[in-house]
Design a protein around this motif. Structure first.
Motif, PDB file in Angstrom:
ATOM      1  N   GLY A  18      -1.108   9.221   1.550  1.00 14.11           N
ATOM      2  CA  GLY A  18      -1.178   9.548   2.973  1.00 14.11           C
ATOM      3  C   GLY A  18      -1.426   8.367   3.884  1.00 14.11           C
ATOM      4  O   GLY A  18      -1.423   8.525   5.113  1.00 14.11           O
ATOM      5  N   TRP A  19      -1.621   7.185   3.334  1.00  9.39           N
ATOM      6  CA  TRP A  19      -1.870   5.992   4.138  1.00  9.39           C
ATOM      7  C   TRP A  19      -0.568   5.258   4.428  1.00  9.39           C
ATOM      8  O   TRP A  19       0.392   5.342   3.665  1.00  9.39           O
ATOM      9  CB  TRP A  19      -2.825   5.049   3.407  1.00  9.39           C
ATOM     10  N   ILE A  20      -0.576   4.517   5.522  1.00 11.74           N
ATOM     11  CA  ILE A  20       0.513   3.596   5.846  1.00 11.74           C
ATOM     12  C   ILE A  20       0.071   2.212   5.383  1.00 11.74           C
ATOM     13  O   ILE A  20      -0.971   1.711   5.819  1.00 11.74           O
ATOM     14  CB  ILE A  20       0.809   3.597   7.359  1.00 11.74           C
ATOM     15  N   HIS A  21       0.849   1.607   4.515  1.00  8.61           N
ATOM     16  CA  HIS A  21       0.442   0.350   3.886  1.00  8.61           C
ATOM     17  C   HIS A  21       1.183  -0.829   4.524  1.00  8.61           C
ATOM     18  O   HIS A  21       2.345  -1.088   4.222  1.00  8.61           O
ATOM     19  CB  HIS A  21       0.711   0.411   2.382  1.00  8.61           C
ATOM     20  N   PHE A  22       0.452  -1.549   5.379  1.00  9.59           N
ATOM     21  CA  PHE A  22       0.984  -2.761   5.998  1.00  9.59           C
ATOM     22  C   PHE A  22       0.244  -3.988   5.453  1.00  9.59           C
ATOM     23  O   PHE A  22       0.011  -4.953   6.187  1.00  9.59           O
ATOM     24  CB  PHE A  22       0.828  -2.700   7.520  1.00  9.59           C
ATOM     25  N   ASP A  23      -0.123  -3.960   4.178  1.00  9.74           N
ATOM     26  CA  ASP A  23      -0.924  -5.038   3.595  1.00  9.74           C
ATOM     27  C   ASP A  23      -0.321  -5.606   2.304  1.00  9.74           C
ATOM     28  O   ASP A  23      -1.056  -5.928   1.369  1.00  9.74           O
ATOM     29  CB  ASP A  23      -2.343  -4.537   3.309  1.00  9.74           C
ATOM     30  N   PRO A  24       1.010  -5.763   2.201  1.00  8.63           N
ATOM     31  CA  PRO A  24       1.581  -6.238   0.939  1.00  8.63           C
ATOM     32  C   PRO A  24       1.181  -7.661   0.590  1.00  8.63           C
ATOM     33  O   PRO A  24       1.252  -8.054  -0.574  1.00  8.63           O
ATOM     34  CB  PRO A  24       3.097  -6.136   1.171  1.00  8.63           C
ATOM     35  N   GLN A  25       0.764  -8.461   1.591  1.00 10.28           N
ATOM     36  CA  GLN A  25       0.358  -9.829   1.298  1.00 10.28           C
ATOM     37  C   GLN A  25      -0.909  -9.867   0.443  1.00 10.28           C
ATOM     38  O   GLN A  25      -1.209 -10.884  -0.183  1.00 10.28           O
ATOM     39  CB  GLN A  25       0.166 -10.637   2.589  1.00 10.28           C
TER      40      GLN A  25
END
Length: 398
Positions: A18-25
């Protein structure tokens, strides 16, 4: 063909949280194929390589297969692929392997755009062994590493040039080939950290012109295993032995301890995942990697510019860097709001983002005075809807 983001999202079961993941770094989400490979590996690849029995032979095979997978990723020779636990550890090993005689009275050229993993090991060796350190500076306006400065910085005394292919703070890409020409003209070795770029670009070590390229599999959805790839595998034989095994040869000469077979199985699966992320990619793995990554890059470029344009329309938001040639990553500040508070507000709205890691590049850009920045990265599973939700949340904060 248009990149199929719905197909890509289906490869990541963790997106069901359910989260939006903008942390691939900080590590991309783990594809199901990678998780399964590691799980299976922990049940079956328990023996160290070196024995004649099946379990040991299976681990030896997975080590060789992992080298070939990384070689396909960089269009390199598997005989030049050194495996290790992290980029920092591998670069530290490389600095050790160059030996003490290489350092006295020489110069090491580093970049303030780089992550500390490609800075600290060189600084330590230079300080201990009498080498001078010179610095390449970031262009604060564009966020890029201008290549024209290298003509003045590189001299006959330069033995190591260490740069990043893509900034992990501004996303700006570096023109490595031009730096390679200057470095090699002075007899220096060019060490390139491609960790931030590898999840998005089809890379060719020969086209880059680098002597050594380092990457980390967790950046594209693999386990936390890194690789150091030599353009000329024969160079390894001229370096000091680091392995505790006196019979080690080839890339194993620079690998200090034993490998964990299950994690290497995950590395293999992660490269295969990259090659299969575009359902229309066909042929051998290298060809599929190029097709998949080219399609992914085109999709994320469009999404990235949509994100940047949306952020720039928010008056209190300041985006760092104006470079068009970039990976899908951006750092920004919000006037009057600390980076930590921005990240907490985003988390309250179901968005995973990171406070920008302190870096020499951001310090040069004055982030310390701005009370911290936020870094956003896109991934194969990112969508325009998620970008819109991010921008709306930031607008409410401002």
């Amino acid at each position: 063909m248009t990149f199929d983001v719905a197909h890509a999202r289906g490869l990541f079961p963790s997106l069901g949280d359910g989260w939006i993941h903008f942390d691939p770094q900080a590590g991309m989400q783990i594809p199901d194929a990678v998780a399964s490979a590691v799980s299976t590996g922990f049940r079956s690849l328990v023996s160290a390589p070196g024995g004649v029995y099946p379990g040991s032979q299976a681990t030896l095979d997975v080590v060789s297969t992992a080298r070939r997978a990384i070689a396909d990723l960089l269009a390199a020779d598997a005989a030049g692929v050194v495996l290790g636990p992290s980029v920092a550890a591998l670069i530290g090993n490389l600095a050790d392997a160059y030996g003490t005689q290489r350092w006295w009275g020489t110069e090491v050229l580093l970049s303030k755009v780089d992550d500390e993993a490609n800075i600290v090991p060189w600084l330590r060796h230079a300080s201990a062994l009498g080498a001078r350190v010179r610095w390449a500076e970031m262009d604060i306006e564009t966020g890029q590493l201008p290549t024209e400065q290298f003509a003045d910085l590189i001299s006959d005394a330069t033995k190591i040039v260490a740069v990043t292919l893509a900034s992990s703070t501004t996303g700006a890409l570096t023109d490595i080939s031009e730096i390679a020409t200057l470095a090699h003209g002075a007899g220096a070795k060019l060490i390139v950290d491609a960790s931030s770029a590898a999840p998005y670009l089809s890379l060719d070590i020969a086209e880059l012109g680098a002597d050594v390229v380092v990457v980390s599999a967790d950046r594209w959805g693999g386990p936390r295993v890194a690789a150091m790839v030599f353009a000329d595998p024969a160079e390894i034989d001229g370096l000091e032995m680091l392995s505790i095994d006196p019979t080690a040869s080839g890339p194993a000469r620079l690998e200090v301890g034993q490998h964990q077979g299950a994690l290497l199985a995950g590395v293999i699966a992660s490269v295969e995942h990259l090659a299969s992320i575009d359902d229309d990619a066909i042929g051998k793995r290298r060809r599929r990697l190029v097709t998949s990554l080219d399609g992914l890059y085109e999709y994320l470029q469009r999404l990235m510019f949509y994100l940047i344009n949306s952020l720039e329309n928010l008056n209190p938001v300041r985006v760092f860097g104006t470079a068009e040639n970039r990976i899908p990553l951006v750092s920004f500040t919000v006037d009057g709001v600390s980076g930590d508070k921005v990240v907490r507000r985003l988390a309250d709205n179901g968005i995973c983002a990171l406070t920008a890691v302190p870096s020499r590049a951001l310090a040069q850009a004055g982030v310390d005075e701005a009370d911290g920045a936020v870094t956003i990265g896109l991934a194969p599973y990112s969508t325009p809807y998620e970008v819109d939700h991010l921008v709306r949340t930031l607008a409410s904060l401002a």
